[in-house]
Each structure stands twice: as C-alpha cells, then as structure tokens.
Design an enzyme around this catalytic site. Sequence first.
Site, mmCIF file in Angstrom:
data_model
loop_
_atom_site.group_PDB
_atom_site.id
_atom_site.type_symbol
_atom_site.label_atom_id
_atom_site.label_comp_id
_atom_site.label_asym_id
_atom_site.label_seq_id
_atom_site.Cartn_x
_atom_site.Cartn_y
_atom_site.Cartn_z
ATOM 1 N N ASP A 125 40.514 32.213 31.783
ATOM 2 C CA ASP A 125 39.438 32.890 31.064
ATOM 3 C C ASP A 125 38.948 34.111 31.839
ATOM 4 O O ASP A 125 38.511 33.993 32.982
ATOM 5 C CB ASP A 125 38.296 31.859 30.908
ATOM 6 C CG ASP A 125 37.075 32.385 30.187
ATOM 7 O OD1 ASP A 125 37.148 33.468 29.599
ATOM 8 O OD2 ASP A 125 36.047 31.674 30.218
ATOM 9 N N MET A 173 25.456 30.444 28.581
ATOM 10 C CA MET A 173 24.901 30.978 29.841
ATOM 11 C C MET A 173 23.383 30.843 29.841
ATOM 12 O O MET A 173 22.742 31.010 28.809
ATOM 13 C CB MET A 173 25.252 32.454 29.980
ATOM 14 C CG MET A 173 26.743 32.735 29.868
ATOM 15 S SD MET A 173 27.095 34.461 30.192
ATOM 16 C CE MET A 173 28.837 34.528 29.723
ATOM 17 N N MET A 199 38.769 30.643 36.355
ATOM 18 C CA MET A 199 38.121 31.907 35.985
ATOM 19 C C MET A 199 38.889 33.067 36.612
ATOM 20 O O MET A 199 39.136 33.081 37.819
ATOM 21 C CB MET A 199 36.673 31.951 36.486
ATOM 22 C CG MET A 199 35.706 31.031 35.764
ATOM 23 S SD MET A 199 35.655 31.230 33.974
ATOM 24 C CE MET A 199 35.115 32.930 33.795
ATOM 25 N N SER A 218 37.019 33.857 22.545
ATOM 26 C CA SER A 218 35.642 33.654 23.002
ATOM 27 C C SER A 218 34.735 34.513 22.137
ATOM 28 O O SER A 218 34.911 35.741 22.068
ATOM 29 C CB SER A 218 35.501 34.099 24.457
ATOM 30 O OG SER A 218 34.142 34.411 24.718
ATOM 31 N N HIS A 272 32.131 26.176 27.221
ATOM 32 C CA HIS A 272 32.189 26.501 28.651
ATOM 33 C C HIS A 272 30.744 26.666 29.130
ATOM 34 O O HIS A 272 30.084 27.645 28.799
ATOM 35 C CB HIS A 272 33.013 27.808 28.785
ATOM 36 C CG HIS A 272 33.036 28.393 30.157
ATOM 37 N ND1 HIS A 272 33.507 29.661 30.417
ATOM 38 C CD2 HIS A 272 32.653 27.901 31.364
ATOM 39 C CE1 HIS A 272 33.412 29.920 31.706
ATOM 40 N NE2 HIS A 272 32.888 28.881 32.294
ATOM 41 N N MET A 289 28.061 27.578 31.552
ATOM 42 C CA MET A 289 27.716 28.334 32.774
ATOM 43 C C MET A 289 26.216 28.204 32.953
ATOM 44 O O MET A 289 25.454 29.169 32.801
ATOM 45 C CB MET A 289 28.154 29.797 32.610
ATOM 46 C CG MET A 289 29.656 29.980 32.681
ATOM 47 S SD MET A 289 30.205 31.526 31.931
ATOM 48 C CE MET A 289 30.348 31.007 30.224
ATOM 49 N N ASP A 349 30.869 30.491 25.148
ATOM 50 C CA ASP A 349 30.362 30.808 26.486
ATOM 51 C C ASP A 349 28.852 30.612 26.546
ATOM 52 O O ASP A 349 28.086 31.451 26.072
ATOM 53 C CB ASP A 349 30.736 32.247 26.850
ATOM 54 C CG ASP A 349 32.202 32.345 27.226
ATOM 55 O OD1 ASP A 349 32.634 31.560 28.087
ATOM 56 O OD2 ASP A 349 32.903 33.203 26.664
ATOM 57 N N HIS A 383 36.260 29.400 21.833
ATOM 58 C CA HIS A 383 35.692 29.215 23.171
ATOM 59 C C HIS A 383 34.239 29.692 23.126
ATOM 60 O O HIS A 383 33.960 30.828 22.740
ATOM 61 C CB HIS A 383 36.526 30.022 24.162
ATOM 62 C CG HIS A 383 36.088 29.924 25.581
ATOM 63 N ND1 HIS A 383 36.488 28.902 26.417
ATOM 64 C CD2 HIS A 383 35.288 30.733 26.333
ATOM 65 C CE1 HIS A 383 35.957 29.090 27.628
ATOM 66 N NE2 HIS A 383 35.232 30.192 27.600
HETATM 67 C C1 DX5 Z 1 32.914 35.155 31.164
HETATM 68 C C2 DX5 Z 1 33.336 34.262 30.009
HETATM 69 C C3 DX5 Z 1 34.627 34.628 29.353
HETATM 70 C C4 DX5 Z 1 34.784 36.054 28.938
HETATM 71 C C5 DX5 Z 1 35.939 36.315 28.028
HETATM 72 O O1 DX5 Z 1 31.810 34.602 31.769
HETATM 73 O O2 DX5 Z 1 33.460 32.928 30.458
HETATM 74 O O3 DX5 Z 1 34.899 33.727 28.287
HETATM 75 O O4 DX5 Z 1 33.634 36.558 28.391
HETATM 76 O O5 DX5 Z 1 35.842 37.643 27.613
HETATM 77 P P1 DX5 Z 1 36.865 38.767 28.077
HETATM 78 O O6 DX5 Z 1 38.187 38.398 27.499
HETATM 79 O O7 DX5 Z 1 36.281 40.008 27.502
HETATM 80 O O8 DX5 Z 1 36.876 38.798 29.584
HETATM 81 ZN ZN ZN Z 2 34.349 31.352 29.133
#
Ligand code: DX5
Ligand code: ZN
Length: 227
Positions: free
Chosen positions: A178, A38, A138, A9, A67, A69, A36, A34
Amino acid sequence: MVEKKLLPSILNADFWKLGSLVEATLRGGADGLHMDVMDGHFVPNLTFGPMVVGSVARKVDTFIDSHLMIENPTAYIPDFVKNGSNAISVHWETERHLHRTVSLVKELGSKAGVVINPATPVECLTEILPFADYVLVMSVNPGFGGQKFIPTALGKIEKLKNLLVELGLEKRVAIEVDGGIKLHNVEDVLKAGADWVVVGSAIFSSDNPKEVEDNTKRFKEIIERYR
Ligand code: DX5
Ligand code: ZN
C-alpha cells in the site's frame, strides 16, 4: 495459493461522488475496497470511521478491507466488524498486545492483518505471522495519498515472502502492499511477491466514473497476468 486482489483505496476519491466512483471501480474489476481510517494521532491526518465503512459496505457486495491508522485500534474493532469490514489490519507500531488484537479480529469473524511502517523491519513479525491472515507492507509513510513509493519496500516484500516460506505459511498468509503504486511500478511489486495491491490516487485521479473505471481496468489487466 493466496488469491491476488486489486483493492482501490477510496482515500483520494471525491466524497461527493463516492457511491458512483466505488461502483465504477467494481465495474472495472476491483476485487474489493481499501478503507484508510486515520485519527490525527497515529498519523497526521483525519479521514473517516466505521459509519462511512458501513454506508459503503451496505450498498456494495464486495470485500471490505479496513486499514486502521489509529491509536488504540482494539477498542474500535467490534464497530468495524459490525459495519461490514471483512478484513481489518492494525499497525504493529500501535498495539502492545498484538496477539490479543489479532485474535479478537478473527473471533469476530474478520480476516486479521498486521501492518508495518517503512521503518519497521519484517523480522518483528516472526511471532505473529502464524496467527495473521495477511501482512500489509507500507510503501509510503502512512497518512496521505499521492506520496512517492519508497523503493526499499520491494526488498521488504521479498524478505517477508522468504520468511513466510520458511515458516510454511506462504499459501495461507497474504502480502498486501500500500502506497505510491502506479502503472509504472505495479509489476515490480507483484514480482517481489505482493498478493493484494492497494491503489489510491492512480485510480481516483479523476472524479469521472468512466475514467475511474478505465484506470481500474488498467491495473486489473496487469494483476491478472500474475494470477
Ligand atoms: C496511506 C494509505 C494508502 C494510500 C494509497 O496512508 O494507507 O492507502 O493513501 O494511496 P496512493 O496509492 O495514492 O499512495
Ligand atoms: Zn491504506
């Protein structure tokens, strides 16, 4: 059999060096990336959108897993597909018409994933599993990298595996995990039944490409044993 994947990620990467750090993970054996995404509404943090996904996807030939969010993820799905997402996951908690959303992702040519937060039970997925390509469990509350792994996620992974077997879907639907995955607990996650493993801060703890490559290799070596 569902393929095992190591998906770093980029959330905790030093964005100034994003290109060279992404290349370092690929040299280290990453099976994809990956992303993320947000929005500051669904989760209390802001990251990036389809433009950043596109900048990476146009430069590297690898599996891009986005992903989402975000609130109203359906509205942004075409943009993520256009920008090179090979897989897109949406949270069970965000979308009222999840079947429509999952169908849209697949119609546009990406793999469709459904994500469940730590407090959302696996049983909620029973009706959508036949339509999904993967489920993301998660193991932290979404929003930030570097959080501690919530151990009850292991039981949820096992339960999901059993549910997939019961429905005859275990060879087709991948289980992604994750959050908080480190070298000391990655084997627990794999033993519980994870297929795709997301690792953020444990890979991008350094802004030195050589160290990021070595971190990636350490995870990859372990995952290889479970293929
Ligand atoms: C959290 C994310 C993850 C996360 C992974 O909201 O979806 O992908 O940041 O990072 P680590 O491995 O540091 O938890
Ligand atoms: Zn994620």
